[in-house]
Design an enzyme around this catalytic site. Structure first.
Site, mmCIF file in Angstrom:
data_model
loop_
_atom_site.group_PDB
_atom_site.id
_atom_site.type_symbol
_atom_site.label_atom_id
_atom_site.label_comp_id
_atom_site.label_asym_id
_atom_site.label_seq_id
_atom_site.Cartn_x
_atom_site.Cartn_y
_atom_site.Cartn_z
ATOM 1 N N SER A 40 39.805 40.177 61.974
ATOM 2 C CA SER A 40 40.763 40.078 60.878
ATOM 3 C C SER A 40 41.795 38.983 61.148
ATOM 4 O O SER A 40 42.415 38.954 62.222
ATOM 5 C CB SER A 40 41.458 41.451 60.738
ATOM 6 O OG SER A 40 42.503 41.417 59.808
ATOM 7 N N SER A 44 49.026 33.772 50.457
ATOM 8 C CA SER A 44 49.971 33.723 49.339
ATOM 9 C C SER A 44 51.399 33.419 49.731
ATOM 10 O O SER A 44 52.199 33.039 48.892
ATOM 11 C CB SER A 44 49.938 35.046 48.594
ATOM 12 O OG SER A 44 50.447 36.060 49.419
ATOM 13 N N HIS A 62 44.611 35.122 45.396
ATOM 14 C CA HIS A 62 45.526 34.065 44.953
ATOM 15 C C HIS A 62 44.809 32.780 44.570
ATOM 16 O O HIS A 62 45.425 31.720 44.491
ATOM 17 C CB HIS A 62 46.589 33.800 46.025
ATOM 18 C CG HIS A 62 47.551 34.939 46.120
ATOM 19 N ND1 HIS A 62 48.636 35.076 45.274
ATOM 20 C CD2 HIS A 62 47.541 36.037 46.904
ATOM 21 C CE1 HIS A 62 49.266 36.204 45.563
ATOM 22 N NE2 HIS A 62 48.621 36.800 46.539
ATOM 23 N N LYS A 112 46.772 38.863 38.658
ATOM 24 C CA LYS A 112 47.571 37.669 38.948
ATOM 25 C C LYS A 112 47.184 36.571 37.948
ATOM 26 O O LYS A 112 47.564 36.656 36.801
ATOM 27 C CB LYS A 112 47.459 37.326 40.429
ATOM 28 C CG LYS A 112 48.208 38.407 41.243
ATOM 29 C CD LYS A 112 48.104 38.345 42.740
ATOM 30 C CE LYS A 112 48.873 39.527 43.357
ATOM 31 N NZ LYS A 112 48.660 39.700 44.782
HETATM 32 C C1 LIG Z 1 48.504 41.029 45.496
HETATM 33 C C2 LIG Z 1 47.460 41.007 46.567
HETATM 34 C C3 LIG Z 1 46.453 41.972 46.612
HETATM 35 C C4 LIG Z 1 46.485 43.182 45.732
HETATM 36 O O1 LIG Z 1 46.135 42.886 44.427
HETATM 37 P P1 LIG Z 1 46.709 43.800 43.249
HETATM 38 O O2 LIG Z 1 45.764 43.590 42.144
HETATM 39 O O3 LIG Z 1 48.096 43.320 42.978
HETATM 40 O O4 LIG Z 1 46.711 45.212 43.779
HETATM 41 C C5 LIG Z 1 45.423 41.815 47.508
HETATM 42 N N1 LIG Z 1 45.381 40.767 48.353
HETATM 43 C C6 LIG Z 1 46.352 39.838 48.366
HETATM 44 C C7 LIG Z 1 46.257 38.695 49.317
HETATM 45 C C8 LIG Z 1 47.428 39.934 47.487
HETATM 46 O O5 LIG Z 1 48.414 39.043 47.529
#
Ligand SMILES: *Cc1c(COP(=O)(O)O)cnc(C)c1O
Length: 414
Positions: free
Chosen positions: A147, A199, A227, A258
């Site tokens: 990881s 992100s 992202h 997003k």
């Molecule tokens: C926001 C995020 C998630 C989770 O996604 P959601 O749809 O908001 O639950 C997973 N991985 C990363 C890297 C994120 O930034």
């Protein structure tokens, strides 16, 4: 001792809870949620309900609705139509009454987006990571998960819940990853879990090089493209599409919340992998499926962004402009190759202070990013300019930041 006296050594629950909250205040990272309403058709303009004189107009600079698809007419029309056609909720789990035709259409669309045989929807990206990683590793006895140290909390939760061994490799460090892979028994199942666009730092993983290592050590690969989906690649298939690497990955994971502007999460993979997660993951099985209204909106958004590069191009242009303005003004903008524009502050109290002044005095909304979202000492403000942020807004923002940087005597760029 009388039977109704509180025993001297019993737990004072409220005190424990209050102390936990106090620790956050002391470190300056107690989270305050800003109360807003976005104005449909005028994003990034919104209303903020912080003061006592009614809502105040603000500009949102930290939304993950990167391409403003949450207000796109095609998305809204699809959601209105679905609501009027089939009503509000799905009415059940996928197994019991909640497997709507919208869900099937969207899964087919997402499989196609990532060049995979199949896809599977979850109620969020968080749930898709948690459910998939925890289930996969439980199905592979003795599995070791490799990881990246900057992986998202939802991946870490999934890895932890899998109960399997994990090896954390330094961020994007191929030599370290290889060292860890080489140290294990070749006969043991292995899974490499990483992200494409990180992100908070805005950097990108070397997907092909990681797949090369996966090939060499016979490991599966799991890529979080949360992202990047909608924003990179000719059809919005993410960095793996842009780099022509999708077919090399075992599982691609994404969100519909997003860049796609709605809500939900998913994975895309070979039919067998999808079938096993569908059949074994509690986080998929034992929960009401997404509302068909949300699924219809996401479907319209994915289809739109597959065909239209306009939003992606607008976002890239806005990010480039804002980075240049920040750099020219001597602000400590982090060097990123993506749409994410972080300003390093390095202190949780100062990050919050800047954010408070921006909101109160300038009507600019950007949330401070503190531990545990980022490591301590790297607290920052994270700007996400999109196609709807115009140049005038960017100049106003830059001028406001320059004034605040001077007022608080903050460190400028080297
Ligand atoms: C926001 C995020 C998630 C989770 O996604 P959601 O749809 O908001 O639950 C997973 N991985 C990363 C890297 C994120 O930034």
């Amino acid at each position: 001792m009388s039977i109704d006296a509180v025993p001297a050594r019993s737990v004072d629950y409220n005190r424990v809870f209050a102390q936990a909250i106090d620790r956050l205040h002391e470190e300056g990272r107690y989270r305050v949620f800003i109360d807003i309403l976005r104005n449909k058709g005028q994003f990034p303009n919104a209303r903020c309900f912080a003061g006592h004189n009614g809502p105040k107009p603000i500009t949102v600079w930290c939304s993950n609705d990167y391409l403003a698809m949450g207000q796109h007419p095609a998305v809204i029309a699809a959601m209105e139509e679905a609501l009027h056609d089939v009503g509000a909720g799905s009415g059940g789990t996928r197994n019991i009454g909640g497997n709507t035709h919208y869900h099937i259409d969207l899964e087919n669309e997402l499989a196609d987006l990532h060049d995979k045989e199949a896809a599977l929807l979850f109620t969020s990206g968080y749930v898709s990571n948690e459910a998939t990683l925890s289930t996969l590793a439980r199905i592979l006895p003795g599995c070791i998960i490799f990881s990246d140290e900057l992986n998202h909390a939802s991946m870490i939760a999934g890895i932890r819940h899998s109960g399997c061994e994990k090896r954390v490799f330094r961020h994007n460090d191929l030599a370290h990853l290889e060292e860890l892979l080489a140290a294990e028994d070749p006969a043991v199942p292995k899974l490499i879990a990483f992200e494409s666009v990180y992100s908070m730092d805005g950097d990108v993983a070397p997907i092909h090089a990681i797949c090369d290592l996966a090939d060499r050590y016979n490991a599966l690969t799991y890529l979080d493209e949360v992202h990047a989906v909608g924003m990179y690649g000719a059809r919005g298939g993410g960095i793996s599409e842009r780099d022509d690497a999708a077919s090399r990955l075992t599982i691609v994971e994404g969100t519909l919340g997003k860049a796609f502007g709605v809500m939900g999460g998913y994975i895309a993979a070979d039919r067998t992998v999808i079938d096993v997660i569908r059949s074994y993951a509690p986080g998929f099985i034992f929960t009401t499926s997404l509302s068909p209204v949300l699924v219809a909106g996401a479907l319209a958004s994915v289809r739109h962004l597959k065909a239209s590069p306009t939003e992606r191009e607008g976002q890239q242009a806005a990010a480039a402009t804002l980075k240049a303005l920040f750099a020219d003004a001597g602000l400590p903008v982090m060097d990123t190759t993506t749409h994410i524009v972080p300003l390093m502050v390095g202190d949780p109290v100062k990050a919050k202070r800047i954010s408070d002044i921006l909101l109160r005095e300038y009507g600019v909304y950007v949330q401070p990013i503190n531990y545990p979202t980022v490591p301590r000492g790297t607290e920052r403000l994270r700007f996400t300019p999109g196609p709807a942020h115009d140049t005038a807004m960017m100049h106003e923002l830059t001028a406001a930041l320059v004034e605040i940087w001077g007022r608080l005597e903050l460190r400028k760029a080297a």
